[in-house]
Design an enzyme around this catalytic site. Structure first.
Site, mmCIF file in Angstrom:
data_model
loop_
_atom_site.group_PDB
_atom_site.id
_atom_site.type_symbol
_atom_site.label_atom_id
_atom_site.label_comp_id
_atom_site.label_asym_id
_atom_site.label_seq_id
_atom_site.Cartn_x
_atom_site.Cartn_y
_atom_site.Cartn_z
ATOM 1 N N HIS A 1 -84.005 59.616 -14.558
ATOM 2 C CA HIS A 1 -85.397 60.062 -14.669
ATOM 3 C C HIS A 1 -85.619 61.075 -13.551
ATOM 4 O O HIS A 1 -85.600 60.727 -12.375
ATOM 5 C CB HIS A 1 -86.361 58.889 -14.550
ATOM 6 N N SER A 2 -85.824 62.301 -13.967
ATOM 7 C CA SER A 2 -85.707 63.409 -13.025
ATOM 8 C C SER A 2 -86.637 63.343 -11.825
ATOM 9 O O SER A 2 -86.285 63.790 -10.746
ATOM 10 C CB SER A 2 -85.921 64.706 -13.780
ATOM 11 N N ARG A 3 -87.831 62.777 -11.985
ATOM 12 C CA ARG A 3 -88.785 62.815 -10.886
ATOM 13 C C ARG A 3 -88.499 61.793 -9.793
ATOM 14 O O ARG A 3 -89.168 61.787 -8.762
ATOM 15 C CB ARG A 3 -90.192 62.604 -11.420
ATOM 16 N N GLU A 4 -87.501 60.959 -10.004
ATOM 17 C CA GLU A 4 -87.180 59.913 -9.025
ATOM 18 C C GLU A 4 -86.270 60.496 -7.940
ATOM 19 O O GLU A 4 -85.109 60.122 -7.824
ATOM 20 C CB GLU A 4 -86.536 58.734 -9.747
ATOM 21 N N ARG B 1 -90.296 63.485 -16.169
ATOM 22 C CA ARG B 1 -89.431 62.295 -16.205
ATOM 23 C C ARG B 1 -88.268 62.450 -17.174
ATOM 24 O O ARG B 1 -87.167 61.958 -16.936
ATOM 25 C CB ARG B 1 -90.298 61.114 -16.642
ATOM 26 N N ASN C 1 -83.398 56.999 -20.774
ATOM 27 C CA ASN C 1 -83.132 55.562 -20.617
ATOM 28 C C ASN C 1 -83.723 54.745 -21.775
ATOM 29 O O ASN C 1 -83.892 53.539 -21.670
ATOM 30 C CB ASN C 1 -83.669 55.053 -19.275
ATOM 31 N N ARG C 2 -84.023 55.416 -22.876
ATOM 32 C CA ARG C 2 -84.391 54.725 -24.114
ATOM 33 C C ARG C 2 -83.539 55.245 -25.269
ATOM 34 O O ARG C 2 -83.809 54.932 -26.416
ATOM 35 C CB ARG C 2 -85.881 54.959 -24.452
ATOM 36 N N HIS D 1 -82.288 53.852 -10.231
ATOM 37 C CA HIS D 1 -83.605 54.443 -10.487
ATOM 38 C C HIS D 1 -84.500 54.188 -9.278
ATOM 39 O O HIS D 1 -84.135 53.506 -8.342
ATOM 40 C CB HIS D 1 -84.267 53.772 -11.693
ATOM 41 N N SER D 2 -85.720 54.688 -9.354
ATOM 42 C CA SER D 2 -86.766 54.265 -8.423
ATOM 43 C C SER D 2 -88.065 54.198 -9.223
ATOM 44 O O SER D 2 -88.151 54.824 -10.289
ATOM 45 C CB SER D 2 -86.901 55.248 -7.262
ATOM 46 N N TYR D 3 -89.039 53.529 -8.810
ATOM 47 C CA TYR D 3 -89.227 52.765 -7.609
ATOM 48 C C TYR D 3 -89.774 51.398 -8.008
ATOM 49 O O TYR D 3 -90.110 51.222 -9.167
ATOM 50 C CB TYR D 3 -90.225 53.467 -6.643
ATOM 51 N N TYR E 1 -90.368 44.251 -18.224
ATOM 52 C CA TYR E 1 -90.897 44.275 -19.585
ATOM 53 C C TYR E 1 -89.766 44.563 -20.566
ATOM 54 O O TYR E 1 -88.666 44.948 -20.167
ATOM 55 C CB TYR E 1 -91.984 45.346 -19.738
#
Lengths: 93, 310
Positions: B70-73, B128, B145-146, B197-199, B249
């Protein structure tokens, strides 16, 4: 470049499953353009929601009218981004 | 421009060009240990690079690490750089790293979603997803990631291309995902797979798409407990652990569900720290502490994989 001036990130804590459902409904309202950074999971667990400045009032009214507790986690997203950029420039120098 | 790995500023965030340049420097600094391989190309034709840490042998059992799907992490890519450097520096110094690399290879993809990452540096820091165009929609990108073939399209993923969790038109539709799938299948001997990943400070094992516990749940839970204890021992960072579906989840089409179903028993996902309520905007001064504590947990997982061949 997209700017995020005035956008806030709210830390929201749902107290029961009903409030979690309400938060999910909130996230699906396309016109608000909210962005869950951390999704609502179970009662008592925090969810983090980035809210664009134009939607702030509507979102806060929604939360308050449904008695969902929240606090402001990030006051102004753009301020943090500017700081991040400044740090990167300094590091390059 | 950074000139060597010894002067590189690990306590700052870097662009994709800087990271790719740094990878070349790392290879130059450790030619007998580190090599760079390209496993594919992104949607926008950026190379998908993997660092290979190997002390020799042929098709040894291996550990896969990746950061930044996820690019923004940004903290994950930054942690990836620090960790890759640590692996190279500690071989021959740290007994556990030496033991791992004397019997296994490590593959490390530091920028798993380069198009998205470049986009976060140029146009939208909060991006993301990937950057693939969805023919039926004005919205761009798929949540990588889906997009894996594990409960693909099920609950916990969205069919709406405008959603941040859009699963894409079909499993492996994203070249960034397909490249890893092909690599893992072709290699055939990967024994541990850790996607970072984060966070929110969590360590997960499968599953995310179903509530059925994995057959190895007990062992994975014990490793997680040990890894989290090691992580927390450094700065007291509070982590939770468990299966994805029970801890956060339901999420279908996730990376480690697919890897586990491929037979990679030691499949884990981290969500790195935000101890200061910064979310994806973690200040750069937290990069090194985050990487340091994560390293302790990673070593637990890698050592366990090395000591428990299957």
């Amino acid at each position: 470049e997209q700017l995020f001036v005035g956008d806030q990130v709210l830390r929201i804590t749902a107290s029961d499953e009903e409030q979690i459902t309400l938060l999910r409904v909130l996230g699906e309202q396309a016109e608000l353009q909210v962005d869950f950074w951390r999704h609502p999971t179970s009662p008592g667990q925090p969810a983090d929601l980035r809210v664009p400045f134009p939607s702030l009032q509507a979102v806060k009214i929604f939360l308050e009218s449904n008695s969902i507790s929240y606090s402001i986690m990030i006051e102004d997203v753009q301020e943090l981004l500017d700081e991040e950029k400044k740090t990167m420039t300094k590091s390059r120098r | 421009v950074e000139r060597s790995t010894s002067t590189f500023d690990f306590a700052s965030y870097h662009t994709i060009d800087e990271i790719y340049y740094w990878m070349d420097m790392l290879v130059d600094d450790h030619p007998s240990l580190v090599s760079k391989i390209q496993i594919g190309q992104s949607y926008e034709n950026r190379p998908l690079y993997v660092l290979k840490f190997s002390t020799g042998g042929s098709n040894r059992s291996a550990i896969w690490l990746d950061t930044g799907i996820h690019s923004r992490e940004w903290i994950t890519q930054a942690t990836g750089i620090w960790t890759a450097n640590k692996i190279a520096k500690e071989y021959g110094q740290d007994p556990s790293v030496t033991a791992i690399l004397d019997s296994m290879d490590i593959f490390f993809e530091i920028v798993t979603n380069p198009d998205g990452f470049a986009f976060t540096h140029s146009s939208n820091r909060m991006w993301r997803k990937t950057r693939s165009i969805n023919p039926s929609s004005h919205c761009v990108g798929v949540d990588p990631n889906r997009n894996w073939d594990a409960g693909f399209g099920g609950p916990g993923a969205s069919g709406n291309p405008c959603s941040e969790t859009y699963h894409g038109p079909y499993a492996n539709s994203e070249p960034e995902v397909k490249a890893i799938v092909d690599f893992v299948k072709n290699h055939g001997n990967i024994k541990a797979f850790v996607s970072i990943h984060s966070y929110s400070q969590l360590l997960f094992y499968p599953y995310g798409y179903t509530s059925t516990p994995v057959p190895d749940q007990k062992e994975l839970d014990q490793i997680s407990k040990k890894a989290v204890a090691a992580l927390s021992s450094l700065y007291g960072t509070n982590y939770k652990y468990g299966s994805i579906i029970t801890t956060i989840y339901q999420a279908s089409g996730g990376t480690i569900d697919w890897t586990y179903n491929q037979g990679i028993k030691y499949s884990f996902t981290f969500e790195l720290r935000d101890t200061g309520r910064y979310g994806f905007l973690l200040p750069a001064k937290e990069i090194v502490p985050t990487a340091q504590e994560t390293w302790l947990a990673l070593k637990v997982i890698m050592l366990h994989a090395r000591n428990h061949p299957y």
